[in-house]
Design an enzyme around this catalytic site. Structure first.
Site: not given
Ligand code: ADE
Length: 237
Positions: A89, A116, A154, A169
């Site tokens: 993150p 963690e 893709r 897209d």
């Protein structure tokens, strides 16, 4: 393209990567995906991959050795440049431009963290690119790796069928995609816009472009500032 996924849970990828577009790309050899469990690179009887943080604090931290050994193992015979990616993150937030870049690489190694996070020396020593799929915390990097692989595969030439196209897209031109309709022409009082039934390709194209801009303006005005530099993110809908 070769993709190595380094994880504590290789089994979670099987169903998703066996189905649909990715499943087809794997079966046809467009992409080869290998799974490596960090636990194979431990040498204690409990196969320990994590430990308590120095100086205390909550949670556990992924240890250096199994991670370095696993990466070195999958890179050992590499004859092309290897791109290492740490899913975290704290990384750069994924967007379509990054996906396009990654789709142009030949050998990608994705490291899925747990607990963690990784010992900081893994970040320092591996020279990996750090990628986040969004500003929220997942319980592990596996679902993030699935997102990254899905978005990449893709884009590989030959991965989509003739009637599928990545060119239309959302985000491929920095805008959200225009609305789509299929049969029937009327459903519960809702009609397909007349222009789409007209057969006039120029008018249809103009309508799509205008709907695309309208939708982007309403939902993601931030993308309009970046239109042209393809700085946006994700998938079709
Ligand atoms: N691991 C935990 N949360 C994540 C996120 N948001 N993106 C990538 N990897 C993660």
């Amino acid at each position: 393209m070769r993709i190595d996924i380094l994880t504590l849970f290789p089994e979670v990828f099987e169903a998703y990567f066996g189905a649909s577009i990715i499943g087809r790309a794997v079966s046809s050899g467009l992409v080869r995906i290998f799974y490596t469990n960090f636990r194979e690179f431990t040498d204690d009887k409990h196969r320990t991959v994590d430990d308590k943080p120095f100086s205390g604090g909550p949670g556990m931290v992924m240890k250096c050795k199994p991670v370095f050994d696993a990466v070195e193992h999958v890179c050992r015979d590499a004859t092309v440049e290897v791109t290492r990616v740490l899913l975290t993150p704290q990384g750069e937030r994924l967007n379509q431009r990054m996906v396009e870049e990654l789709a142009g690489t030949e050998h990608l190694v994705l490291l899925c963290g747990h607990y963690e996070g990784f010992d900081e020396r893994i970040r320092q020593g591996l020279g990996a690119r750090e990628i986040s799929i969004g500003d929220y915390v997942l319980s592990g990097g596996e679902s993030a790796a699935m997102v990254v692989v899905d978005a990449i595969v893709r884009l590989l030439p030959g991965s989509l069928g003739d009637d599928e196209s990545a060119a239309n897209d959302s985000f491929s031109d920095g805008l959200l995609e225009h609305p789509q309709y299929t049969r029937p022409r009327a459903f519960r009082g809702m009609e397909v816009p007349e222009v789409l039934l007209s057969g006039n390709h120029a008018e249809i194209e103009a309508w799509r472009r205008s709907e695309s801009r309208k939708r982007t303006m309403q939902r993601r005005p931030d993308l309009l500032d970046r239109e042209g530099d393809a700085g946006a993110s994700t998938d079709n809908q």
